[in-house]
Design a protein around this motif. Structure first.
Motif, PDB file in Angstrom:
ATOM      1  N   ALA A 158      19.606  31.396  11.910  1.00 39.20           N
ATOM      2  CA  ALA A 158      19.047  30.354  12.770  1.00 39.20           C
ATOM      3  C   ALA A 158      17.700  29.867  12.249  1.00 39.20           C
ATOM      4  N   LEU A 159      16.978  30.726  11.488  1.00 30.96           N
ATOM      5  CA  LEU A 159      15.681  30.336  10.932  1.00 30.96           C
ATOM      6  C   LEU A 159      15.820  29.546   9.637  1.00 30.96           C
ATOM      7  N   TYR A 160      17.031  29.582   9.003  1.00 28.55           N
ATOM      8  CA  TYR A 160      17.197  28.901   7.710  1.00 28.55           C
ATOM      9  C   TYR A 160      17.498  27.420   7.950  1.00 28.55           C
ATOM     10  N   PRO A 161      16.712  26.484   7.371  1.00 29.74           N
ATOM     11  CA  PRO A 161      16.979  25.050   7.596  1.00 29.74           C
ATOM     12  C   PRO A 161      18.222  24.607   6.850  1.00 29.74           C
ATOM     13  N   LEU A 162      18.879  23.539   7.367  1.00 30.04           N
ATOM     14  CA  LEU A 162      20.065  23.007   6.698  1.00 30.04           C
ATOM     15  C   LEU A 162      19.719  22.410   5.346  1.00 30.04           C
ATOM     16  N   ALA A 163      18.518  21.914   5.168  1.00 28.15           N
ATOM     17  CA  ALA A 163      18.094  21.353   3.877  1.00 28.15           C
ATOM     18  C   ALA A 163      16.599  21.576   3.748  1.00 28.15           C
ATOM     19  N   PRO A 164      16.123  21.906   2.535  1.00 28.96           N
ATOM     20  CA  PRO A 164      14.684  22.130   2.371  1.00 28.96           C
ATOM     21  C   PRO A 164      13.891  20.861   2.656  1.00 28.96           C
ATOM     22  N   THR A 165      12.742  21.027   3.212  1.00 31.11           N
ATOM     23  CA  THR A 165      11.862  19.896   3.523  1.00 31.11           C
ATOM     24  C   THR A 165      10.597  19.992   2.704  1.00 31.11           C
ATOM     25  N   PHE A 166       9.969  18.887   2.499  1.00 31.85           N
ATOM     26  CA  PHE A 166       8.743  18.824   1.724  1.00 31.85           C
ATOM     27  C   PHE A 166       7.679  18.089   2.534  1.00 31.85           C
ATOM     28  N   PRO A 167       6.419  18.413   2.381  1.00 27.97           N
ATOM     29  CA  PRO A 167       5.371  17.726   3.144  1.00 27.97           C
ATOM     30  C   PRO A 167       5.279  16.275   2.736  1.00 27.97           C
ATOM     31  N   PRO A 168       5.004  15.367   3.686  1.00 28.04           N
ATOM     32  CA  PRO A 168       4.896  13.944   3.341  1.00 28.04           C
ATOM     33  C   PRO A 168       3.726  13.710   2.408  1.00 28.04           C
ATOM     34  N   PRO A 169       3.826  12.691   1.555  1.00 30.17           N
ATOM     35  CA  PRO A 169       2.708  12.408   0.626  1.00 30.17           C
ATOM     36  C   PRO A 169       1.485  11.946   1.403  1.00 30.17           C
ATOM     37  N   PRO A 170       0.320  12.269   0.901  1.00 35.17           N
ATOM     38  CA  PRO A 170      -0.910  11.857   1.598  1.00 35.17           C
ATOM     39  C   PRO A 170      -1.045  10.345   1.611  1.00 35.17           C
ATOM     40  N   PRO A 171      -1.632   9.776   2.653  1.00 30.95           N
ATOM     41  CA  PRO A 171      -1.787   8.308   2.711  1.00 30.95           C
ATOM     42  C   PRO A 171      -2.718   7.829   1.605  1.00 30.95           C
ATOM     43  N   PRO A 172      -2.468   6.644   1.106  1.00 32.96           N
ATOM     44  CA  PRO A 172      -3.347   6.111   0.036  1.00 32.96           C
ATOM     45  C   PRO A 172      -4.747   5.877   0.572  1.00 32.96           C
ATOM     46  N   PRO A 173      -5.734   6.108  -0.255  1.00 32.68           N
ATOM     47  CA  PRO A 173      -7.128   5.903   0.194  1.00 32.68           C
ATOM     48  C   PRO A 173      -7.390   4.433   0.526  1.00 32.68           C
ATOM     49  N   SER A 174      -8.185   4.265   1.533  1.00 34.62           N
ATOM     50  CA  SER A 174      -8.535   2.896   1.936  1.00 34.62           C
ATOM     51  C   SER A 174      -9.391   2.239   0.854  1.00 34.62           C
ATOM     52  N   ARG A 175      -9.181   0.976   0.692  1.00 36.61           N
ATOM     53  CA  ARG A 175      -9.909   0.220  -0.329  1.00 36.61           C
ATOM     54  C   ARG A 175     -10.833  -0.811   0.336  1.00 36.61           C
ATOM     55  N   ARG A 176     -11.969  -0.900  -0.210  1.00 38.78           N
ATOM     56  CA  ARG A 176     -12.904  -1.909   0.259  1.00 38.78           C
ATOM     57  C   ARG A 176     -12.977  -3.035  -0.771  1.00 38.78           C
ATOM     58  N   PRO A 177     -13.129  -4.246  -0.338  1.00 38.05           N
ATOM     59  CA  PRO A 177     -13.180  -5.372  -1.310  1.00 38.05           C
ATOM     60  C   PRO A 177     -14.375  -5.240  -2.232  1.00 38.05           C
ATOM     61  N   PHE A 178     -14.143  -5.544  -3.500  1.00 33.93           N
ATOM     62  CA  PHE A 178     -15.224  -5.509  -4.489  1.00 33.93           C
ATOM     63  C   PHE A 178     -16.132  -6.734  -4.308  1.00 33.93           C
ATOM     64  N   PRO A 179     -17.375  -6.563  -4.579  1.00 38.04           N
ATOM     65  CA  PRO A 179     -18.260  -7.754  -4.588  1.00 38.04           C
ATOM     66  C   PRO A 179     -17.839  -8.712  -5.690  1.00 38.04           C
ATOM     67  N   TRP A 180     -18.131 -10.009  -5.485  1.00 40.41           N
ATOM     68  CA  TRP A 180     -17.704 -11.025  -6.468  1.00 40.41           C
ATOM     69  C   TRP A 180     -18.349 -10.793  -7.823  1.00 40.41           C
ATOM     70  N   LEU A 181     -19.604 -10.370  -7.848  1.00 37.06           N
ATOM     71  CA  LEU A 181     -20.257 -10.148  -9.143  1.00 37.06           C
ATOM     72  C   LEU A 181     -19.592  -9.014  -9.909  1.00 37.06           C
ATOM     73  N   LEU A 182     -19.187  -7.982  -9.182  1.00 37.09           N
ATOM     74  CA  LEU A 182     -18.515  -6.867  -9.846  1.00 37.09           C
ATOM     75  C   LEU A 182     -17.165  -7.296 -10.386  1.00 37.09           C
ATOM     76  N   LEU A 183     -16.446  -8.126  -9.613  1.00 36.26           N
ATOM     77  CA  LEU A 183     -15.150  -8.630 -10.089  1.00 36.26           C
ATOM     78  C   LEU A 183     -15.326  -9.473 -11.349  1.00 36.26           C
ATOM     79  N   LEU A 184     -16.362 -10.301 -11.358  1.00 29.67           N
ATOM     80  CA  LEU A 184     -16.607 -11.145 -12.540  1.00 29.67           C
ATOM     81  C   LEU A 184     -16.940 -10.294 -13.755  1.00 29.67           C
TER      82      LEU A 184
END
Length: 291
Positions: free
Chosen positions: A70-96
């Motif tokens: 009863a403790l054995y799962p029908l299929a192995p499970t894996f932890p979900p991937p971590p969420p992608p890090p939030s991104r902040r917009p680059f300043p225009w000078l840095l983009l240039l």
């Protein structure tokens, strides 16, 4: 450590067995038992076959296989991937600045890149060959024996199974009243096997009218065959194990009895024979109250 693996490891260490010794008794690889105790289910075969391994391992260690399954799962499970890090917009000078650096780098690459090298494409590798499968036919005298392959129940004799994965497999036949048959077979072709089962010796009669004399409020369990037992009284565990055939265990009421093979456990309550605890080979839990 998960609960399933911890129970297996603790029971194995209490019996003084190493993983290698336990694997040798079960005709399995030690890494299979190691993966079971570490709960690394993704390293194990298909769930149906792994549940058979788990059942055989539990019986070897004197454990009830049902709670563990009863403790054995029908299929192995894996932890979900971590969420992608939030991104902040680059300043225009840095983009240039990044765009200018990219243009300069690409220009340098065009100037300094080496001459193209002619490559020869190789034919694709052939896909891996699937494992060979073979049919298995088993008959017994008398018929009706339960057939297990690597601990996985296939059916009753006469049996004609669907194609099975080849290799060295452990075959076991069980029929109430007869000695079990266990044999390692090499499934490298279609096999047709026949077995003549040997009756178990009849126990010597103790008396013409066997009765157990006990005081009121007592429960006695007489073992007429091999069965795993667990007897509890509330939260207290009074007994757990596989008694010797012919043993008699007495307990004060009320108690709860769990048996892996109830057909060989005869029940006496206040000296009265109530017959077997249940049907052979069907695990059962039964509670007995005080009068």
């Amino acid at each position: 450590m998960c609960e399933l693996g911890e129970r297996l490891r603790r029971a194995r260490e209490e019996k003084g067995l190493s993983l290698k010794e336990a694997a040798a008794r079960l005709a399995l690889k030690a890494k299979v038992l190691e993966a079971l105790e570490a709960c690394r289910f993704e390293e194990l075969p298909e769930p149906a076959l792994t549940r058979g391994y788990l059942r055989r391992y539990a019986l070897l260690l004197g454990l009830d296989p049902e709670p563990l399954l009863a403790l054995y799962p029908l299929a192995p499970t894996f932890p979900p991937p971590p969420p992608p890090p939030s991104r902040r917009p680059f300043p225009w000078l840095l983009l240039l600045a990044l765009a200018l650096l990219g243009a300069l780098g690409y220009g340098a690459y065009l100037v300094l890149r080496p001459a193209p090298v002619q490559t020869v494409s190789l034919p694709p590798e052939p896909p891996p060959k699937p494992p060979e499968r073979f049919g298995l036919r088993v008959v017994s005298e008398p018929p009706g024996a339960r057939v297990y392959l690597d601990g996985f129940y296939l059916g009753q004799t006469p049996l004609a199974s669907p194609p099975l994965e080849g290799g060295r497999r452990l075959l076991r036949l069980e029929l109430p009243g007869y000695e079990p048959v266990e044999e390692e077979v090499n499934l490298d072709r279609n096999l047709s096997l026949s077995y003549r089962l040997v009756p178990k010796p009849s126990p010597a009669p103790t008396s013409t009218n066997p009765q157990v004399e006990v005081s009121p409020g007592k429960l006695v369990l007489r073992l007429e065959g091999r069965s795993w037992l667990r007897v509890t009284q509330g939260e207290k565990r009074l007994y757990e194990g596989i008694p010797e055939v012919g043993a008699e265990l007495a307990f004060d009421l009320p108690v709860e009895v769990r048996s892996g093979n109830p057909g060989v456990v005869r029940v006496f309550l206040d000296g009265k024979d109530l017959g077997p605890l249940g049907e052979p080979g069907k695990p059962l839990t039964r509670r007995f109250e005080a009068p």
